[in-house]
Design a protein around this motif. Sequence first.
Motif, PDB file in Angstrom:
ATOM      1  N   ILE A 273       0.842  -1.204   0.000  1.00  0.00           N
ATOM      2  CA  ILE A 273       0.000   0.000   0.000  1.00  0.00           C
ATOM      3  C   ILE A 273       0.874   1.251   0.000  1.00  0.00           C
ATOM      4  O   ILE A 273       0.633   2.203  -0.756  1.00  0.00           O
ATOM      5  CB  ILE A 273      -0.946  -0.002   1.218  1.00  0.00           C
ATOM      6  N   SER A 274       1.912   1.248   0.841  1.00  0.00           N
ATOM      7  CA  SER A 274       2.799   2.416   0.936  1.00  0.00           C
ATOM      8  C   SER A 274       3.555   2.671  -0.360  1.00  0.00           C
ATOM      9  O   SER A 274       3.936   3.807  -0.645  1.00  0.00           O
ATOM     10  CB  SER A 274       3.783   2.224   2.088  1.00  0.00           C
ATOM     11  N   ALA A 275       3.760   1.615  -1.153  1.00  0.00           N
ATOM     12  CA  ALA A 275       4.445   1.786  -2.435  1.00  0.00           C
ATOM     13  C   ALA A 275       3.557   2.475  -3.465  1.00  0.00           C
ATOM     14  O   ALA A 275       4.067   3.023  -4.442  1.00  0.00           O
ATOM     15  CB  ALA A 275       4.905   0.426  -2.965  1.00  0.00           C
ATOM     16  N   HIS A 276       2.238   2.452  -3.252  1.00  0.00           N
ATOM     17  CA  HIS A 276       1.311   3.038  -4.215  1.00  0.00           C
ATOM     18  C   HIS A 276       0.657   4.317  -3.726  1.00  0.00           C
ATOM     19  O   HIS A 276      -0.026   4.989  -4.513  1.00  0.00           O
ATOM     20  CB  HIS A 276       0.225   2.017  -4.577  1.00  0.00           C
ATOM     21  N   LEU A 277       0.817   4.641  -2.459  1.00  0.00           N
ATOM     22  CA  LEU A 277       0.203   5.846  -1.911  1.00  0.00           C
ATOM     23  C   LEU A 277       1.256   6.655  -1.151  1.00  0.00           C
ATOM     24  O   LEU A 277       2.198   6.075  -0.597  1.00  0.00           O
ATOM     25  CB  LEU A 277      -0.939   5.483  -0.957  1.00  0.00           C
ATOM     26  N   PRO A 331       3.230 -11.932  -3.957  1.00  0.00           N
ATOM     27  CA  PRO A 331       3.529 -10.492  -4.015  1.00  0.00           C
ATOM     28  C   PRO A 331       3.060  -9.835  -5.307  1.00  0.00           C
ATOM     29  O   PRO A 331       2.572  -8.695  -5.289  1.00  0.00           O
ATOM     30  CB  PRO A 331       5.053 -10.466  -3.881  1.00  0.00           C
ATOM     31  N   ARG A 332       3.174 -10.530  -6.427  1.00  0.00           N
ATOM     32  CA  ARG A 332       2.714  -9.965  -7.703  1.00  0.00           C
ATOM     33  C   ARG A 332       1.208  -9.750  -7.698  1.00  0.00           C
ATOM     34  O   ARG A 332       0.708  -8.698  -8.124  1.00  0.00           O
ATOM     35  CB  ARG A 332       3.096 -10.885  -8.865  1.00  0.00           C
ATOM     36  N   ILE A 333       0.458 -10.750  -7.207  1.00  0.00           N
ATOM     37  CA  ILE A 333      -0.998 -10.631  -7.153  1.00  0.00           C
ATOM     38  C   ILE A 333      -1.404  -9.534  -6.172  1.00  0.00           C
ATOM     39  O   ILE A 333      -2.327  -8.745  -6.444  1.00  0.00           O
ATOM     40  CB  ILE A 333      -1.634 -11.983  -6.765  1.00  0.00           C
ATOM     41  N   LEU A 334      -0.726  -9.466  -5.042  1.00  0.00           N
ATOM     42  CA  LEU A 334      -1.041  -8.422  -4.062  1.00  0.00           C
ATOM     43  C   LEU A 334      -0.862  -7.039  -4.679  1.00  0.00           C
ATOM     44  O   LEU A 334      -1.697  -6.144  -4.490  1.00  0.00           O
ATOM     45  CB  LEU A 334      -0.149  -8.582  -2.832  1.00  0.00           C
ATOM     46  N   ASP A 335       0.209  -6.862  -5.440  1.00  0.00           N
ATOM     47  CA  ASP A 335       0.445  -5.579  -6.094  1.00  0.00           C
ATOM     48  C   ASP A 335      -0.666  -5.274  -7.102  1.00  0.00           C
ATOM     49  O   ASP A 335      -1.125  -4.128  -7.200  1.00  0.00           O
ATOM     50  CB  ASP A 335       1.805  -5.590  -6.790  1.00  0.00           C
ATOM     51  N   LEU A 336      -1.115  -6.288  -7.829  1.00  0.00           N
ATOM     52  CA  LEU A 336      -2.217  -6.102  -8.773  1.00  0.00           C
ATOM     53  C   LEU A 336      -3.499  -5.690  -8.055  1.00  0.00           C
ATOM     54  O   LEU A 336      -4.217  -4.789  -8.505  1.00  0.00           O
ATOM     55  CB  LEU A 336      -2.472  -7.398  -9.548  1.00  0.00           C
ATOM     56  N   LEU A 337      -3.811  -6.365  -6.962  1.00  0.00           N
ATOM     57  CA  LEU A 337      -5.030  -6.065  -6.215  1.00  0.00           C
ATOM     58  C   LEU A 337      -5.041  -4.623  -5.729  1.00  0.00           C
ATOM     59  O   LEU A 337      -6.053  -3.916  -5.858  1.00  0.00           O
ATOM     60  CB  LEU A 337      -5.167  -7.012  -5.026  1.00  0.00           C
ATOM     61  N   ILE A 338      -3.919  -4.185  -5.156  1.00  0.00           N
ATOM     62  CA  ILE A 338      -3.838  -2.837  -4.606  1.00  0.00           C
ATOM     63  C   ILE A 338      -3.864  -1.800  -5.728  1.00  0.00           C
ATOM     64  O   ILE A 338      -4.627  -0.822  -5.688  1.00  0.00           O
ATOM     65  CB  ILE A 338      -2.555  -2.665  -3.761  1.00  0.00           C
ATOM     66  N   SER A 339      -3.037  -2.020  -6.740  1.00  0.00           N
ATOM     67  CA  SER A 339      -2.914  -1.014  -7.801  1.00  0.00           C
ATOM     68  C   SER A 339      -4.211  -0.880  -8.586  1.00  0.00           C
ATOM     69  O   SER A 339      -4.605   0.239  -8.962  1.00  0.00           O
ATOM     70  CB  SER A 339      -1.746  -1.356  -8.732  1.00  0.00           C
ATOM     71  N   TRP A 340      -4.907  -1.989  -8.881  1.00  0.00           N
ATOM     72  CA  TRP A 340      -6.157  -1.892  -9.643  1.00  0.00           C
ATOM     73  C   TRP A 340      -7.186  -1.088  -8.864  1.00  0.00           C
ATOM     74  O   TRP A 340      -7.834  -0.187  -9.416  1.00  0.00           O
ATOM     75  CB  TRP A 340      -6.726  -3.277  -9.957  1.00  0.00           C
ATOM     76  N   LEU A 342      -6.806   1.141  -6.422  1.00  0.00           N
ATOM     77  CA  LEU A 342      -6.448   2.550  -6.284  1.00  0.00           C
ATOM     78  C   LEU A 342      -6.570   3.296  -7.619  1.00  0.00           C
ATOM     79  O   LEU A 342      -6.850   4.488  -7.641  1.00  0.00           O
ATOM     80  CB  LEU A 342      -5.015   2.675  -5.751  1.00  0.00           C
ATOM     81  N   ARG A 343      -6.408   2.581  -8.700  1.00  0.00           N
ATOM     82  CA  ARG A 343      -6.496   3.196 -10.024  1.00  0.00           C
ATOM     83  C   ARG A 343      -7.923   3.273 -10.544  1.00  0.00           C
ATOM     84  O   ARG A 343      -8.339   4.269 -11.133  1.00  0.00           O
ATOM     85  CB  ARG A 343      -5.628   2.403 -11.009  1.00  0.00           C
ATOM     86  N   GLU A 344      -8.721   2.208 -10.301  1.00  0.00           N
ATOM     87  CA  GLU A 344     -10.038   2.119 -10.934  1.00  0.00           C
ATOM     88  C   GLU A 344     -11.188   1.834  -9.980  1.00  0.00           C
ATOM     89  O   GLU A 344     -12.355   2.050 -10.351  1.00  0.00           O
ATOM     90  CB  GLU A 344     -10.024   1.019 -12.021  1.00  0.00           C
ATOM     91  N   GLY A 345     -10.911   1.325  -8.790  1.00  0.00           N
ATOM     92  CA  GLY A 345     -12.003   0.878  -7.930  1.00  0.00           C
ATOM     93  C   GLY A 345     -12.492   1.881  -6.922  1.00  0.00           C
ATOM     94  O   GLY A 345     -13.582   1.721  -6.357  1.00  0.00           O
ATOM     95  N   LEU A 346     -11.700   2.921  -6.635  1.00  0.00           N
ATOM     96  CA  LEU A 346     -12.099   3.894  -5.612  1.00  0.00           C
ATOM     97  C   LEU A 346     -13.361   4.646  -6.048  1.00  0.00           C
ATOM     98  O   LEU A 346     -13.509   5.017  -7.218  1.00  0.00           O
ATOM     99  CB  LEU A 346     -10.992   4.903  -5.372  1.00  0.00           C
TER     100      LEU A 346
END
Length: 348
Positions: A273-277, A331-340, A342-346
Amino acid sequence: MVDGANGFVGSHLIGALVARGDSVVALARASEEVVRRKVADALTTLHLDPDLAMKVQVRTFSLAEPDLGISPSDVFSEPCTYWHGAALITFFPRREAELHAVNVVGSSYAAATFTRHAKPGSRYVHISTAYQHGTTQGKALEQWPDYNHPSEFRNDYEHSKRVAEVQLSQTGLARNGDVLVARLGVMVGHSGTGRALSDLGLYDFLRVIALFARRTPGERVRFVCHPRAALHLAPVDGTVDRLLALAGGPLDRPVRHLVPAAAVPVTDLFATISAHLPVELVAVTAEAVEAEPFSRFEAIVNMRCKFTSPYLRHEYEFESRGDAEPPPVTPRILDLLISWYLREGLPE
């Protein structure tokens, strides 16, 4: 037959069922238009044809009525698998009566309606949560539960799901071996894309963190966590695959945990999360906060997360077997879940 058809799990389950050629009756309080849109969205998430949603038969139902407000001769015309996933999900206080009415009484009405009207050879699947284990110490076993006092749970939702299982264990369905209880982990989006049209669980936490991070970037926020805290995040595609396989197989083990064998450490979740926010999330002990109290900003964020942060303060261990375990969140899937999200789901 699938009730709770417009929910996150229900809509994805219906999408997978209709895609494999099953005849599906969707039961929901929502309108036919809403149900078909939710199922079409789920089919898109699962990389399936969204037009298949038009093949779903939609019926209005109510968990407040003994026969669910449906025409039994219409929906129970042949042997079926009944998926009971409709539930009220809220962690807010003072909702105990509503949770009991829907998740306990409503579940008993669903099971009783199935018992009265389903044709021989039918099966009943009760969707529950692995976190009905509450705060009880030790491993959660794949067995029918005993009643526990409400104080043994983080919230009234967990308690209502436990009581519903206890009541189901005392029915003829349980005695005759015609039932499967599927206890799910923390539901998240698609393992290949991260897509998830949901605002519950992890996504509620993400929404709050994103709100504060973007308003006041660069802050540090500490959360009290168990030293080995980890969440059993379960991608919806893998979970639906396991649900279909278990429901179609022998029901010799009536209670199953559909949780990945490997959970996601909270420290990994916070780092992603901290890597994307523009925020630094930190897991700390209660002793650390006592020595250095929360700042005003930290206190506000913790207060806004007070219904989801209790899940960070425990260590969970669930009995499970390979045939019921969805693939783990890497870790790859977790990054996808968070990034998607924050980018499209909020929400706007």
